[in-house]
Design a protein around this motif. Structure first.
Motif, PDB file in Angstrom:
ATOM      1  N   THR A 102       0.761  -1.245   0.040  1.00  0.00           N
ATOM      2  CA  THR A 102       0.007  -0.086  -0.101  1.00  0.00           C
ATOM      3  C   THR A 102       0.594   1.157   0.063  1.00  0.00           C
ATOM      4  O   THR A 102       0.525   2.142  -0.817  1.00  0.00           O
ATOM      5  N   ARG A 112       0.995   3.999  -2.923  1.00  0.00           N
ATOM      6  CA  ARG A 112       0.487   5.443  -2.678  1.00  0.00           C
ATOM      7  C   ARG A 112       1.790   6.296  -3.221  1.00  0.00           C
ATOM      8  O   ARG A 112       1.243   7.665  -3.486  1.00  0.00           O
ATOM      9  N   ASP A 139      -3.782   1.400   5.833  1.00  0.00           N
ATOM     10  CA  ASP A 139      -3.872   0.653   4.488  1.00  0.00           C
ATOM     11  C   ASP A 139      -5.471   1.342   3.786  1.00  0.00           C
ATOM     12  O   ASP A 139      -5.578   0.781   2.580  1.00  0.00           O
TER      13      ASP A 139
END
Length: 395
Positions: A69, A73, A128
């Motif tokens: 994650t 990102r 997350d």
């Protein structure tokens, strides 16, 4: 010759491994297949890591998901633009508060939503699902409180529930400090978070000194550990990202951190014949002609804490009718390709039958975990738009 054999073997292995079953009704099969391979690989890595003594299965899953994650990102725009985000504590419980940066009209209080993230009470940390939780206040213009509850298996039931209840009560008590109308506060969550939201909503019906919750808004919630042979478990329990084995593992990590009874639960041998004919079975299967049974009279197999499956704080579908009737207006989202489909449908029908205002949105092309990426997955984007629309009208 050896190199040819090795290459051929590698190609065959990859072809086999990447041959992820995709239901015909899924409209973005490549997305579903990619997710399935990802979560299947995650499971293999986690089990191997535990067998090698590196770390617990659940902990490896959590660390891997968080790592992936965080990497993903970096390639996306800031999903928090337009929000003030604050990490703090409510009576010792960690929370994250999302507030719109736009100035609100003086004297006009906002609505509030206390949100509990999914992830099987164990697999996913709050960070997350930050993008999903930020989406709601950005679209709704409200204040969202995300609860960073303690996770299993290191913290078993009722730790997660207790944290969520404490945080909800604190926010209701201090809502005006955040320019929120305490009479317009609801609870929501996805998957295991939907379980926690429903459990908190039931518990809050017994509280007299707090404002009543305005809504409970549940996204493919996990509501029962009574029957793992429903039609949706039978039809889709072999599919990633949420297999029957994984869902039962989540329940057991949350219950007692002992997976040795997984096969007993999988074959429904954790309940008795009397229970299978009782009102508890009827809560899930409305076609059963049930015989009333007192919880005190139930004899369970020798599985630690197994009686907890009848506790509505653990499994909200097991709440009695008197408490269910007191619940606030309810939103339930279910997906066709999801082992949790039938319990969400049963819950919505039961509430409606008992006089609770219910909106049930079922997505024929939807699947569990689709909300993990609302920008890429079409059905997820549609579902969240409808979710926000419901909250706008009912909070």
């Amino acid at each position: 010759m050896k190199s040819v054999v090795v290459i051929a073997a590698a190609v065959l292995f990859l072809a086999y491994y990447c041959n992820e079953p995709v239901p015909d009704g899924v409209t973005q099969p490549w997305v579903y297949a990619a997710m399935g391979i990802y979560f299947r690989t995650l499971g293999h890595v986690a089990r191997l890591g535990e067998n090698l003594g590196i770390a617990r299965d659940a902990h490896i899953r959590r660390a891997t998901i968080s790592g992936v994650t965080n990497i993903a990102r970096k390639f996306k725009s800031d999903h928090r633009t337009g929000l003030h985000v604050t990490d703090t504590t409510f009576d010792g419980v960690k929370v994250r508060i999302y507030e719109p940066a736009a100035v609100h009209p003086a004297g006009d209080r906002r609505t509030g939503l206390v949100y509990f993230h999914g992830g099987g009470w164990a697999q996913v940390a709050m960070d997350d699902l930050d993008e999903l939780m930020a989406y709601i206040p950005k679209q709704l213009g409200n204040v969202l409180v995300a609860v960073d509850f303690r996770l299993a298996p290191e913290h078993q039931f009722p730790a997660s529930f207790d944290d969520c209840l404490v945080a909800t009560k604190f926010f209701l008590r201090h809502a005006e400090d955040y320019n929120v109308d305490p009479s317009r506060v609801g609870v929501g969550g996805d998957s295991a978070g939907g379980n926690l939201a429903a459990a908190v909503a039931i518990s809050m019906t017994k509280e007299k000194e707090f404002p009543k919750l305005k809504v409970q808004a549940l996204l493919y919630p996990a509501l029962q550990a009574f029957d793992f042979n429903t039609a949706s478990y039978k039809d889709y329990g072999h599919l990633s990202p949420l297999t029957t084995d994984l869902m039962i593992s989540f329940w057991l990590w949350y219950l007692n951190d002992d997976l040795s009874s997984l096969e007993l639960l999988k074959t429904n041998n954790h309940t008795t014949d009397a229970l299978k004919k009782s009102q508890f079975a009827g809560y899930l299967n409305h076609n059963i002609v049930s015989t009333p049974l007192n919880k005190k009279d139930v004899e369970f197999p020798s599985i630690e804490k197994i009686e907890t499956i009848l506790d509505p704080r653990f499994a909200p579908l097991m709440a009695n009718d008197a408490d269910v009737k007191k619940l606030p207006p309810t939103y339930v989202m279910t997906c066709e390709y999801d082992v949790l489909r039938d319990e969400g449908v049963a819950y919505a029908r039961r509430l409606e039958k008992l006089g609770v205002a219910v909106q049930h949105d079922h997505y024929k092309h939807g699947f569990h975990c689709c909300l993990i990426d609302i920008n890429t997955i079409d059905v997820a984007r549609e579902a969240m738009e409808n979710y926000v629309s419901y909250l706008k009208k009912n909070l």
